[in-house]
Design an enzyme around this catalytic site. Sequence first.
Site, PDB file in Angstrom:
ATOM      1  N   ASP A  84       0.840  -1.204   0.000  1.00  0.00           N
ATOM      2  CA  ASP A  84       0.000   0.000   0.000  1.00  0.00           C
ATOM      3  C   ASP A  84       0.869   1.245   0.000  1.00  0.00           C
ATOM      4  O   ASP A  84       0.617   2.198  -0.744  1.00  0.00           O
ATOM      5  CB  ASP A  84      -0.891   0.021   1.241  1.00  0.00           C
ATOM      6  CG  ASP A  84      -2.024  -0.984   1.169  1.00  0.00           C
ATOM      7  OD1 ASP A  84      -3.117  -0.661   1.632  1.00  0.00           O
ATOM      8  OD2 ASP A  84      -1.813  -2.090   0.665  1.00  0.00           O
ATOM      9  N   ASP A 126      -0.482  -5.010   4.620  1.00  0.00           N
ATOM     10  CA  ASP A 126      -1.889  -4.823   4.979  1.00  0.00           C
ATOM     11  C   ASP A 126      -2.838  -5.904   4.482  1.00  0.00           C
ATOM     12  O   ASP A 126      -3.599  -6.482   5.254  1.00  0.00           O
ATOM     13  CB  ASP A 126      -2.378  -3.474   4.442  1.00  0.00           C
ATOM     14  CG  ASP A 126      -1.676  -2.299   5.098  1.00  0.00           C
ATOM     15  OD1 ASP A 126      -0.767  -2.525   5.916  1.00  0.00           O
ATOM     16  OD2 ASP A 126      -2.025  -1.159   4.778  1.00  0.00           O
ATOM     17  N   CYS A 197       4.574  -1.263   8.649  1.00  0.00           N
ATOM     18  CA  CYS A 197       4.543   0.117   9.147  1.00  0.00           C
ATOM     19  C   CYS A 197       4.277   0.155  10.653  1.00  0.00           C
ATOM     20  O   CYS A 197       3.418  -0.559  11.160  1.00  0.00           O
ATOM     21  CB  CYS A 197       3.497   0.919   8.413  1.00  0.00           C
ATOM     22  SG  CYS A 197       3.762   0.996   6.624  1.00  0.00           S
ATOM     23  N   SER A 473      -5.987   5.143   4.606  1.00  0.00           N
ATOM     24  CA  SER A 473      -4.898   4.410   5.233  1.00  0.00           C
ATOM     25  C   SER A 473      -5.090   4.400   6.738  1.00  0.00           C
ATOM     26  O   SER A 473      -5.714   5.304   7.310  1.00  0.00           O
ATOM     27  CB  SER A 473      -3.571   5.082   4.898  1.00  0.00           C
ATOM     28  OG  SER A 473      -2.537   4.617   5.740  1.00  0.00           O
TER      29      SER A 473
END
Length: 557
Positions: A84, A126, A197, A473
Amino acid sequence: MTADPRRRSRVILDGPERAAARAYLKGIGYDEDALHRPIIGIANTWTETMPCNFHLRRLAERVKEGVRAAGGTPMEFNTIAISDGITMGTAGMKTSLISREVVADSIELVARGHMFDGVIAMSGCDKTIPGCVMALARLNIPGVMLYGGTIMPGHFRGHDVTIQDVFEAVGAHAAGDMSDADLAELESVASPGAGACGGQYTANTMATAFEVLGISPMGSGMVPAEDGKKGQVAEDCGRLVVELVEKDVLPSTVITRKSLENAIACVAATGGSTNAVLHLLAVASEAGVELSIDDFDEISARTPLIADLKPGGRFVAVDLYRAGGMRLVVKRLLDAGLIHGDAPTVAGTTLAEEAEKVEEEDGQKVVRTLDDPLQPNGGLAILRGNLAPEGCVVKLAGHEWRNHSGPARVFESEEEAFKAVAASQIKAGDVVVIRNEGPAGGPGMREMLHVTAALVGEGLGEQVALLTDGRFSGATHGLMAGHVAPEALHGGPIAAVRDGDIIEFDVPARELRLQLSAEEIAERVAAYEPPESPYRAGALAKYARQVKSASEGAITA
């Protein structure tokens, strides 16, 4: 032992008539002993295209060690993964949500085709996380999801940073508040190794949710990607999946209405990503459990926000791990009677039993107590109204902004909106409307972090609201309504909005309203012509034809 642990693989490997199958496998190193053990599929999402999954090939070797030590035979196979973060703000991002379905489909096909006795699915970025769990639910054979873990924070001029800082720095750079040299220095240190992340963005949101759901062993996901303990976690998961095969423990015993409610509560309590709505709806659908977007609102409304995590808070996933991990969050919620302690986990324990193992770090400030929450209600809400008859999702963590009324600035794509933001054409009080980014209209329901982070970087994060039929996001924060349904392509009222129309966000009333009559909205929707899609064939076109509404999880089943 309650069942034959090889009753699946025996069909494909045993007997004189299966000699050819054994010949293939013996030729690549599997001996007679290996072929008479339970066969465990290692579904790996390893790739060299991003840090999130970069280390999974190495980690898979430790999983295999655990499988072999427990008496099984591992067979590793790979599926796809799309970043992403790297594709954000480009047409490449259209492929991200679609990849969730491909991950699930490919794991299902290999596991069914090769008749594995059990599966351990290894995720990182993700969409690989829900994709793996969707496959486990669909297959309903003994299985575990192992999350590769979070990245460590980067360091920039004396303080910790994450990739969120880079996205917001792009906006600051466009506004003239950050130099080329400063931006280059930040981008060189913000992502310092392997792992997903670092904030409570989508990857960590889903990893923590699936620990609480019970399909990942409690404590396994929060161990950082490059922590020395991660290898032992992987080995333990390898052993566990063989035990599950021997006991015939199925995902359907773990993924239940109660466990899904627990997962939602923990998303709310940690200020997690709005993408959890899509993904948990999809998992529920695969598992045959009834769940609706209104359940998210009801559970979030009664669940306090207690984890002070980015993007709305101060800390990252590594800090949560050190503070006590998800066991600490679960213990807080159990003590308040907000989750189901009797829900089973893949480890054979109940959620309450797992919570009793918590080791809270002295003086930790990451997870608040119930009498001192960050907010009395959870980190998301579901709004309806004449702009979102099927609902939309608003993230509430990290801000107190609950009402807004302002003029619409309408854009037919993310690129159009970003150009306006970069050119400083968006003003305080505006409501940015981005349409034709829905599941079918995108296609692929892109995340709008490129736009939302740029607004924050320009100092407008608390002054400009945004709504879209696309997604956000996990790093997004501010007053933002995503998943607006129906989408523009399918005749949703978002297609009626024109520049200057007044849009109202009323979170307490759970409404997203357009100040127009029903008749005017209907006339405008009937006259609206969405942009022509350039995708006439291939995976994106097929997805656009098959995908359901975001209110149903954007599933293709």
